[in-house]
Design a protein around this motif. Structure first.
Motif, PDB file in Angstrom:
ATOM      1  N   PRO A   5       0.839  -1.195   0.000  1.00 34.14           N
ATOM      2  CA  PRO A   5       0.000   0.000   0.000  1.00 34.14           C
ATOM      3  C   PRO A   5       0.878   1.250   0.000  1.00 34.14           C
ATOM      4  O   PRO A   5       1.973   1.247   0.562  1.00 34.14           O
ATOM      5  CB  PRO A   5      -0.807  -0.117   1.282  1.00 34.14           C
ATOM      6  N   ASP A   6       0.375   2.289  -0.651  1.00 35.45           N
ATOM      7  CA  ASP A   6       1.119   3.536  -0.737  1.00 35.45           C
ATOM      8  C   ASP A   6       0.275   4.677  -0.185  1.00 35.45           C
ATOM      9  O   ASP A   6      -0.722   4.444   0.495  1.00 35.45           O
ATOM     10  CB  ASP A   6       1.558   3.799  -2.176  1.00 35.45           C
ATOM     11  N   ASP A   7       0.679   5.901  -0.489  1.00 35.41           N
ATOM     12  CA  ASP A   7      -0.030   7.056   0.055  1.00 35.41           C
ATOM     13  C   ASP A   7      -1.500   7.089  -0.354  1.00 35.41           C
ATOM     14  O   ASP A   7      -2.363   7.473   0.433  1.00 35.41           O
ATOM     15  CB  ASP A   7       0.672   8.357  -0.326  1.00 35.41           C
ATOM     16  N   ILE A  36       5.671  13.402   8.247  1.00 34.67           N
ATOM     17  CA  ILE A  36       5.678  13.650   6.803  1.00 34.67           C
ATOM     18  C   ILE A  36       4.250  13.848   6.312  1.00 34.67           C
ATOM     19  O   ILE A  36       3.300  13.386   6.946  1.00 34.67           O
ATOM     20  CB  ILE A  36       6.355  12.510   6.012  1.00 34.67           C
ATOM     21  N   VAL A  37       4.135  14.534   5.196  1.00 36.02           N
ATOM     22  CA  VAL A  37       2.846  14.728   4.541  1.00 36.02           C
ATOM     23  C   VAL A  37       3.000  14.230   3.117  1.00 36.02           C
ATOM     24  O   VAL A  37       3.951  14.590   2.417  1.00 36.02           O
ATOM     25  CB  VAL A  37       2.431  16.215   4.547  1.00 36.02           C
ATOM     26  N   ALA A  38       2.062  13.379   2.684  1.00 35.15           N
ATOM     27  CA  ALA A  38       2.067  12.845   1.321  1.00 35.15           C
ATOM     28  C   ALA A  38       0.742  13.196   0.662  1.00 35.15           C
ATOM     29  O   ALA A  38      -0.317  13.031   1.260  1.00 35.15           O
ATOM     30  CB  ALA A  38       2.278  11.332   1.331  1.00 35.15           C
ATOM     31  N   GLU A  39       0.819  13.680  -0.582  1.00 34.38           N
ATOM     32  CA  GLU A  39      -0.406  13.994  -1.319  1.00 34.38           C
ATOM     33  C   GLU A  39      -0.838  12.743  -2.070  1.00 34.38           C
ATOM     34  O   GLU A  39      -0.068  12.144  -2.809  1.00 34.38           O
ATOM     35  CB  GLU A  39      -0.162  15.135  -2.302  1.00 34.38           C
ATOM     36  N   TYR A  40      -2.081  12.338  -1.874  1.00 33.97           N
ATOM     37  CA  TYR A  40      -2.550  11.112  -2.516  1.00 33.97           C
ATOM     38  C   TYR A  40      -3.623  11.361  -3.553  1.00 33.97           C
ATOM     39  O   TYR A  40      -4.000  10.470  -4.290  1.00 33.97           O
ATOM     40  CB  TYR A  40      -3.037  10.091  -1.472  1.00 33.97           C
ATOM     41  N   SER A  41      -4.134  12.549  -3.617  1.00 27.97           N
ATOM     42  CA  SER A  41      -5.125  12.920  -4.616  1.00 27.97           C
ATOM     43  C   SER A  41      -5.030  14.425  -4.755  1.00 27.97           C
ATOM     44  O   SER A  41      -4.391  15.086  -3.939  1.00 27.97           O
ATOM     45  CB  SER A  41      -6.514  12.483  -4.148  1.00 27.97           C
TER      46      SER A  41
END
Length: 142
Positions: A5-7, A36-41
């Motif tokens: 699974p990913d962001d 951390i902050v990851a953009e997923y959409s």
């Protein structure tokens, strides 16, 4: 099968992945605790606390993490590495220079056939000195 699974998966349904291994990359926004902050959409972000690593990234660095998803938006690291923000500047600069080199090689050794609008190899490679001489000759004739 190596598809962790990913962001996107964690962002859309975090609780379904608790206890599973996951892999994602995000921007460091805090260092104590490491977050951390990851953009997923488009415009959608997931904020995760990262534990189990001795890495000391700076805010703005990108951190790639492989680890186990824990409750409370926490990822316990098994492997991680930092990509400093200066690494992207270097990457884009080198890519731009390489693109110019490829474009130069293309123009030097190929030409456009104006009848078929296709690329054809030049009989002799174009040289910068020849282009300058022909431009100087055109200027004198004008």
């Amino acid at each position: 099968m190596g598809a962790y699974p990913d962001d996107t998966n964690l962002g859309t349904n975090y609780d379904a992945w608790v206890g599973e291994k996951a892999s994602l990359t995000g921007e460091v926004v805090e260092t104590d605790p490491l977050t951390i902050v990851a953009e997923y959409s488009a415009g959608e972000r997931i904020r995760l606390r990262v534990t189990g690593t001795d890495l000391q990234p700076a805010p703005g660095d990108r951190l790639t993490v492989f680890g186990v998803v824990k409750p409370d938006r926490t990822l316990h690291v098994q492997t991680a590495y930092i990509v400093p923000s200066s690494g992207y500047t270097y990457m884009y600069t080198v890519s731009f220079i390489a693109g110019l080199w490829v474009l130069g090689r293309l123009v030097r050794t190929w030409r456009i056939d104006r009848q078929t609008w296709s690329l054809e190899p030049r009989s002799t490679p174009l040289r910068l000195s020849n282009v300058i001489r022909s431009q100087n000759a055109e200027d004198r004739d004008a």
